[in-house]
Design an enzyme around this catalytic site. Structure first.
Site, PDB file in Angstrom:
ATOM      1  N   GLY A 195     -21.427   5.918   4.178  1.00  0.00           N
ATOM      2  CA  GLY A 195     -20.513   6.250   3.094  1.00  0.00           C
ATOM      3  C   GLY A 195     -21.067   5.808   1.759  1.00  0.00           C
ATOM      4  O   GLY A 195     -21.101   4.617   1.456  1.00  0.00           O
ATOM      5  N   VAL A 196     -21.535   6.761   0.958  1.00  0.00           N
ATOM      6  CA  VAL A 196     -22.125   6.421  -0.343  1.00  0.00           C
ATOM      7  C   VAL A 196     -21.338   7.108  -1.464  1.00  0.00           C
ATOM      8  O   VAL A 196     -21.897   7.714  -2.369  1.00  0.00           O
ATOM      9  CB  VAL A 196     -23.632   6.777  -0.407  1.00  0.00           C
ATOM     10  CG1 VAL A 196     -24.437   5.787   0.384  1.00  0.00           C
ATOM     11  CG2 VAL A 196     -23.894   8.197   0.076  1.00  0.00           C
ATOM     12  N   GLY A 197     -20.018   6.967  -1.369  1.00  0.00           N
ATOM     13  CA  GLY A 197     -19.141   7.524  -2.387  1.00  0.00           C
ATOM     14  C   GLY A 197     -18.877   6.542  -3.495  1.00  0.00           C
ATOM     15  O   GLY A 197     -19.796   5.955  -4.062  1.00  0.00           O
ATOM     16  N   LYS A 198     -17.585   6.313  -3.793  1.00  0.00           N
ATOM     17  CA  LYS A 198     -17.193   5.476  -4.921  1.00  0.00           C
ATOM     18  C   LYS A 198     -17.897   4.123  -4.926  1.00  0.00           C
ATOM     19  O   LYS A 198     -18.465   3.696  -5.924  1.00  0.00           O
ATOM     20  CB  LYS A 198     -15.688   5.209  -4.859  1.00  0.00           C
ATOM     21  CG  LYS A 198     -14.783   6.310  -5.357  1.00  0.00           C
ATOM     22  CD  LYS A 198     -13.344   5.796  -5.315  1.00  0.00           C
ATOM     23  CE  LYS A 198     -12.356   6.842  -5.770  1.00  0.00           C
ATOM     24  NZ  LYS A 198     -10.970   6.303  -5.747  1.00  0.00           N
ATOM     25  N   VAL A 199     -17.850   3.432  -3.794  1.00  0.00           N
ATOM     26  CA  VAL A 199     -18.411   2.077  -3.707  1.00  0.00           C
ATOM     27  C   VAL A 199     -19.844   2.088  -3.219  1.00  0.00           C
ATOM     28  O   VAL A 199     -20.710   1.389  -3.749  1.00  0.00           O
ATOM     29  CB  VAL A 199     -17.543   1.195  -2.771  1.00  0.00           C
ATOM     30  CG1 VAL A 199     -18.165  -0.185  -2.585  1.00  0.00           C
ATOM     31  CG2 VAL A 199     -16.128   1.071  -3.312  1.00  0.00           C
ATOM     32  N   LYS A 254       0.853  -1.185   0.000  1.00  0.00           N
ATOM     33  CA  LYS A 254       0.000   0.000   0.000  1.00  0.00           C
ATOM     34  C   LYS A 254       0.888   1.232   0.000  1.00  0.00           C
ATOM     35  O   LYS A 254       2.002   1.212   0.555  1.00  0.00           O
ATOM     36  CB  LYS A 254      -0.895   0.020   1.242  1.00  0.00           C
ATOM     37  CG  LYS A 254      -2.172   0.830   1.056  1.00  0.00           C
ATOM     38  CD  LYS A 254      -3.223   0.056   0.272  1.00  0.00           C
ATOM     39  CE  LYS A 254      -4.553   0.771   0.287  1.00  0.00           C
ATOM     40  NZ  LYS A 254      -5.620  -0.053  -0.300  1.00  0.00           N
ATOM     41  N   HIS A 304     -22.410   4.035  -3.437  1.00  0.00           N
ATOM     42  CA  HIS A 304     -23.559   4.350  -4.298  1.00  0.00           C
ATOM     43  C   HIS A 304     -23.871   3.197  -5.244  1.00  0.00           C
ATOM     44  O   HIS A 304     -25.033   2.978  -5.604  1.00  0.00           O
ATOM     45  CB  HIS A 304     -23.358   5.673  -5.048  1.00  0.00           C
ATOM     46  CG  HIS A 304     -22.562   5.596  -6.303  1.00  0.00           C
ATOM     47  ND1 HIS A 304     -21.178   5.618  -6.311  1.00  0.00           N
ATOM     48  CD2 HIS A 304     -22.936   5.508  -7.610  1.00  0.00           C
ATOM     49  CE1 HIS A 304     -20.756   5.560  -7.561  1.00  0.00           C
ATOM     50  NE2 HIS A 304     -21.796   5.480  -8.363  1.00  0.00           N
TER      51      HIS A 304
END
Length: 364
Positions: A191-195, A91, A197
């Site tokens: 959390g409804v960002g990249k993943v 990472k 949503h």
């Protein structure tokens, strides 16, 4: 307190002596011209080149950035092993606010540092970095995935990440309730960002009830405008207390399951996309003691890394989707191992991953 190198002593202790350590290599990167300060951590190459994303985040200190890189790299070793990939774990973190300091010059400098590792580390997107960023990094480093289709890549990996989490939810429902269907189940997503949503879409298609929250109001509005049936709560503290919540899906940053959240969590299943959801060792036992089934994060969120790994061999979306669908079977196998060994699912997943890594070392 620092050691003779000037590095914080607690960081070096973590690297060389603690259970969170055991890393093969840690590279500190600095390019004064562009303002780049980055950490690349390689936890293991037992199964092949280390693979993991690049996080761009305004850490409070360099020591915090190093600690995050170490934890995330270790998690990638386990994730890649459980996903059946011929890759170890690595990472990278870039220190700073991407909205303020991210430039083409900085990303190119970062790409040169990754390239200097000669293929021991393959990078991709993570929090704060996107497909367009990987296209820039790739100009200096051929060991870059998550690129745009126009530049020979697979594009956004969040699609298959969400699909894998959805499969993990179905497996959890099958294990706990005897039926993989999520119809009429209430799922809370933090959390409804990249993943997140994309996960909302899968759940609504199956007839689940969805409750969301996100610190970014624009992300909430995007979901609410498209799907008025989705309920919205003020914050994660409110979400974990929603009455009748069946599944809690942490899909933001790590540490969501901690000494404060677990005692008040109303859900009976936790299955989300966030990395490092357990704030400290022992939280998995706290969940089990409360009768809450935890689907290990690095198992269910592996769809994205399956996609970026495939990109290295000529990307085929349907091939990747088929592999990501197997997360359902892998999750069920972990629950079965946990029951057989009398341990929490997180510990069972670790045992399976560690066995594969040990076998990889034995072949090399």
């Amino acid at each position: 307190m620092t050691d003779v190198t000037g590095a914080p002593a607690d960081v070096l202790h973590t690297l060389f002596h603690s259970e969170q350590g055991g890393h093969e290599q840690v590279v500190l990167c600095q390019d004064q011209a562009s303002g780049l300060k980055a950490v690349i951590a390689l936890h293991s190459t037992a199964l092949g080149p280390a693979l993991g994303g690049t996080r761009f985040y305004p850490y409070a200190s360099e020591a915090e950035a190093v600690a995050d890189a170490l934890n995330l790299a270790r998690g990638m070793s386990y994730k890649n092993a459980m996903a059946g990939l011929d890759h170890g774990g690595g990472k990278a973190v870039i220190i700073g606010d991407p909205d303020v300091i991210k430039t083409e010059e900085l990303l190119l400098a970062y790409g040169r540092f990754v390239a200097s590792l000669g293929g021991r580390y393959v990078t991709a997107c993570d929090v704060g970095t996107y497909v367009a960023d990987m296209d820039v990094v790739a100009r200096e480093c051929r060991w870059t995935t998550g690129r745009s289709p126009e530049n020979g890549g697979a594009g956004d990996s969040s699609v298959l990440t969400a699909f894998g989490v959805y499969q993990g939810m179905r497996a959890s429902a099958r294990h706990l309730w005897g039926d993989p269907s999520l119809c009429d189940r209430t799922v809370g997503i933090a959390g409804v960002g990249k993943v997140g949503h994309h996960l909302v879409e899968h759940l609504l298609e199956e007839g689940a009830r969805v409750v969301i929250t996100d610190v970014r109001q624009e992300a909430v509005r995007r979901i609410a405008d498209r799907h008025p049936s989705v309920a919205v709560v003020a914050d994660t503290e409110a979400l974990i207390r929603v009455e009748g919540l069946d599944i809690y899906a942490p899909c933001a940053l790590g540490g969501a399951l901690n000494d404060d959240s677990v005692p008040v969590l109303t859900a009976t299943i936790v299955c989300g996309a966030a990395n490092n959801q357990l704030a400290h060792p022992g939280v998995e036992k706290d969940l089990a003691d409360r009768g809450i089934l935890y689907a290990p994060d690095y198992v269910v969120n592996a769809g994205g890394v399956i996609q970026v790994a495939d990109e290295l061999h000529g990307f085929d979306f349907e091939r990747c989707r088929t592999k990501a669908a197997r997360i359902y079977d892998t999750t069920l196998a972990i629950f079965a191992r946990a029951k057989a060994d009398g341990i929490p699912p997180a510990a069972a997943a670790d045992r399976i991953a560690e066995q594969r890594m040990a076998e990889g070392r034995g072949r090399r």
